[in-house]
Design a protein around this motif. Structure first.
Motif, PDB file in Angstrom:
ATOM      1  N   PHE A  73      -4.630   1.689   2.961  1.00 24.03           N
ATOM      2  CA  PHE A  73      -3.273   1.757   3.427  1.00 24.03           C
ATOM      3  C   PHE A  73      -3.398   2.988   4.452  1.00 24.03           C
ATOM      4  N   VAL A  74      -2.046   3.007   5.276  1.00 20.68           N
ATOM      5  CA  VAL A  74      -1.655   4.901   5.383  1.00 20.68           C
ATOM      6  C   VAL A  74      -0.200   4.667   4.959  1.00 20.68           C
ATOM      7  N   ALA A  75       0.216   4.323   4.263  1.00 19.84           N
ATOM      8  CA  ALA A  75       2.008   3.942   4.252  1.00 19.84           C
ATOM      9  C   ALA A  75       2.239   5.775   4.118  1.00 19.84           C
TER      10      ALA A  75
ATOM     11  N   ARG B 200      -0.646   8.370  -2.453  1.00 21.36           N
ATOM     12  CA  ARG B 200       0.582   7.069  -2.737  1.00 21.36           C
ATOM     13  C   ARG B 200       0.533   5.333  -1.622  1.00 21.36           C
ATOM     14  N   ASP B 201       0.435   4.711  -2.098  1.00 19.94           N
ATOM     15  CA  ASP B 201       0.018   3.783  -1.450  1.00 19.94           C
ATOM     16  C   ASP B 201       1.559   3.143  -0.596  1.00 19.94           C
TER      17      ASP B 201
ATOM     18  N   ALA C 187      -0.296  -3.044  13.505  1.00 17.02           N
ATOM     19  CA  ALA C 187       0.366  -3.824  12.740  1.00 17.02           C
ATOM     20  C   ALA C 187       1.479  -3.546  11.843  1.00 17.02           C
ATOM     21  N   GLY C 188       1.231  -2.025  11.914  1.00 18.82           N
ATOM     22  CA  GLY C 188       2.624  -1.327  11.117  1.00 18.82           C
ATOM     23  C   GLY C 188       1.518  -0.619  10.157  1.00 18.82           C
ATOM     24  N   LYS C 189       2.348  -0.381   9.387  1.00 14.90           N
ATOM     25  CA  LYS C 189       2.047   1.206   8.589  1.00 14.90           C
ATOM     26  C   LYS C 189       2.285   0.848   7.059  1.00 14.90           C
ATOM     27  N   GLN C 190       2.452  -0.430   6.800  1.00 13.68           N
ATOM     28  CA  GLN C 190       2.279  -1.056   5.288  1.00 13.68           C
ATOM     29  C   GLN C 190       1.043  -1.572   5.477  1.00 13.68           C
ATOM     30  N   THR C 191       1.115  -2.364   6.746  1.00 12.25           N
ATOM     31  CA  THR C 191      -0.435  -3.028   6.427  1.00 12.25           C
ATOM     32  C   THR C 191      -1.392  -2.188   5.686  1.00 12.25           C
ATOM     33  N   GLY C 192      -2.830  -3.099   5.676  1.00  6.51           N
ATOM     34  CA  GLY C 192      -3.615  -2.493   4.811  1.00  6.51           C
ATOM     35  C   GLY C 192      -5.011  -3.117   5.663  1.00  6.51           C
ATOM     36  N   LEU C 193      -6.161  -2.408   6.298  1.00  5.57           N
ATOM     37  CA  LEU C 193      -6.931  -2.800   7.013  1.00  5.57           C
ATOM     38  C   LEU C 193      -8.275  -2.728   6.266  1.00  5.57           C
ATOM     39  N   HIS C 194      -9.286  -3.502   6.470  1.00  9.28           N
ATOM     40  CA  HIS C 194     -11.072  -3.513   5.743  1.00  9.28           C
ATOM     41  C   HIS C 194     -11.138  -3.034   6.784  1.00  9.28           C
TER      42      HIS C 194
END
Length: 570
Positions: free
Chosen positions: A325-327, A512-513, A335-342
């Protein structure tokens, strides 16, 4: 800015907010330099990736190389010779033992050892103390007096040299002068010891600190006769002798020193826990091919909420398990900063929005780090020696259980004491003992294969790019000294289309995430009370217990946001 060593070595900044009583109410961990190797690798031959990823760090060069070659081998279906597996295991194990000893003495011990206090020690009493701890031969009063005289010269000259950074005389130091002198002496001995240990990497990899590696095996030929460009019988004898010396130093110096020092700091067995979740990817495969991930000496697994009754499995390719995550990081996702990516779908899109470096206060409610926030099923995880020891212990490993129970028994501490700052230090020491002992078996297995006439170290049968599939992807997983390490690679038309590395310091030092969950560094500091905010040794002790391979810059602010102190430390 592109730096090849950030995340595992580079700059780490901790901002700690305190209340009126000096208690840390919130801590924020910031990686202050961007790496960018993932971007550099796009379009390159995947067989060359190891040489670039090796430059992630000036310390953990071996493990990044092996994670990279494992990823490519897994993607392309390469099976390495058994000899190559033994050689890789020996190189990884040597990295562990070397790294852990160096961390204890040269990067962390001075948080607990008052160097100047050693000048008050009675060398004869120190020698007697050494005799009660182990049979280490360097234990005469004259020997310790010699070290004391060297230290006295530093102090009287007005320059402490390698001992410059410390809060000498701080009331948080509890060791008697004799124990301080013992630790200082072993600090210097460890400097000499490590010069020989690293030769194992040079023998098998041609050089150190950046040994050579190769997709498909090991980068060295084995010769049964003297040969200038191969691993010879004399080289192998040296490796065997060095393993013996490594085990002696660990058994007679490192382990006794850890227990002796820990006895004065048992209050730290209830501080600095962190997130309470632990993750290991596993290491030291005995087999090759399909057996590589099923014959691990250190098992993979997850422990949640301190529960040692259950070890959960890890799937490195399930897109719902490991995500970044990159929040609160200086990156953007499409797809936006709230997204988590594998990591297979990971992106490295830099977007710095922070303060002018290096010392303006971070906006910790926004993005504040070049480190991403990895999560396992949405949860923050601690990685490293403590995670590995806990998973071995929970899995019923006899050697681990015996060593942990015996050591904690000597300190009169329960197993729950491992969930702490002191627990991380103890786990690192005990793991070093376990791995150093394992090295003898690794060495014997290699020698036995050579004696049987098997000299193969490299498989070139599939080393023709024309045989590769048009598209392939793979993950190379392993344990580095600092914790779970994995490289994910996607190959298209024989070139790297995407490359993502999730490294130990990302798991531990991440911010923090999306949900506001703290990373392990941040969680471990919350609740610490600072005796003197201008000399925040408590912060250093807990952060260093994770063994961050970073140069740390620590800032402390009061309840009104005013900076109290700025500390540059090793």
């Amino acid at each position: 800015m592109v730096d090849p060593v950030t995340r595992i070595e580079g700059h780490l900044r901790i901002e700690a907010e305190t209340d009126a009583q000096g208690n840390i109410t919130r801590a924020s961990s910031s990686g202050t330099m961007v790496r960018g190797i993932e971007v550099i690798l796009k379009g390159r031959d995947p067989r060359d990736a190891w040489a670039f990823t090796q430059r992630f760090c000036g310390v953990c060069t071996v493990v990044h190389s092996i994670a990279s070659v494992r990823a490519v081998e897994y993607a392309l279906g390469y099976v390495i010779p058994q000899n190559a597996q033994h050689i890789r295991n020996l190189m990884i194990a040597a990295q562990f033992v070397h790294d852990h000893v160096m961390h204890f003495y040269h990067l962390h011990a001075l948080d607990w050892v008052d160097i100047v206090s050693a000048l008050k020690a009675d060398p004869a009493a120190t020698a007697k103390l050494q005799t009660t701890l182990s049979a280490w031969p360097n234990n005469s009063a004259e020997y310790f007096r010699s070290t004391q005289q060297k230290l006295k010269g530093f102090v009287e000259g007005g320059q402490l040299g390698i001992f410059t950074n410390g809060y000498w005389g701080h009331p948080a130091y509890k060791l008697p002068p004799e124990v301080n002198l013992l630790a200082v002496t072993h600090y210097l001995e460890a400097l000499a010891w490590q010069r020989d240990v690293v030769k194992i990497h040079a023998i098998f990899g041609g050089k150190n600190p950046h040994p050579n590696f190769v997709v498909g095996g090991a980068p060295c030929a084995i010769s049964e006769t003297a040969h200038a460009t191969a691993v010879t019988p004399d080289n192998l004898r040296f490796v065997g002798e060095m393993i013996g010396k490594m085990r002696s130093f660990v058994d007679q110096v490192y382990l006794p020193d850890t227990l002796a020092i820990a006895g004065y700091y048992k209050d730290w067995a209830s501080r600095g826990e962190g997130v309470g979740n632990f993750l290991s990817f596993g290491e030291f495969p005995r087999g090759v091919g399909a057996a590589e991930r099923t014959t691990l000496r250190i098992p993979p697994g997850v422990i949640l909420n301190r529960d040692l009754s259950k070890v959960m499995s890890v799937d490195f390719e399930d897109p719902t398990e490991i995500q970044e995550f990159v929040a609160h990081s200086w990156y953007d996702y499409s797809a936006g900063k709230q997204t988590g990516l594998h990591p297979y779908d990971g992106e490295t899109n830099l977007n710095y929005t922070g303060p002018t470096p290096p010392y303006e206060q971070l906006d910790v409610d926004q993005s504040y780090s070049w480190i991403k926030s990895p999560r396992w099923k949405g949860l923050p995880m601690e990685v490293g020696p403590l995670a590995r020891v806990l998973i071995l212990y929970a899995s019923g490993d006899r050697a681990t259980r015996g060593l942990v129970d015996h050591s904690l028994g000597r300190l009169d501490l329960p197993v729950s004491a491992l969930f702490s700052t002191l627990g991380r230090i103890a786990a690192r020491t005990l793991e070093t003992k376990l791995i150093a002992d394992e090295m003898s078996g690794m060495y014997d297995a290699l020698i036995a294969r050579i004696a049987s006439g098997d000299l193969a170290t490299f498989n070139d049968l599939l080393f023709d790019p024309s045989t590769w599939p048009k598209q392939a992807r793979g993950v190379g997983v392993m344990e580095a000294p600092r914790g779970a390490l994995a490289h994910w690679v996607t190959i298209e038309d024989r070139r790297i289309a995407n490359y993502q590395a999730v490294v130990p310091s990302t798991w531990n030092a991440g911010p923090r995430d999306t949900a506001g969950r703290e990373g392990p560094y941040e969680a471990a500091l919350r609740g610490h009370r600072l005796h003197d905010p201008a000399k925040p040794i408590e912060i250093l002790r807990t952060i260093h217990s994770f063994d961050p391979c970073l140069a740390c810059a620590v800032h402390v602010v009061d309840p009104h946001g005013e900076e109290l102190v700025r500390v540059n430390v090793l």
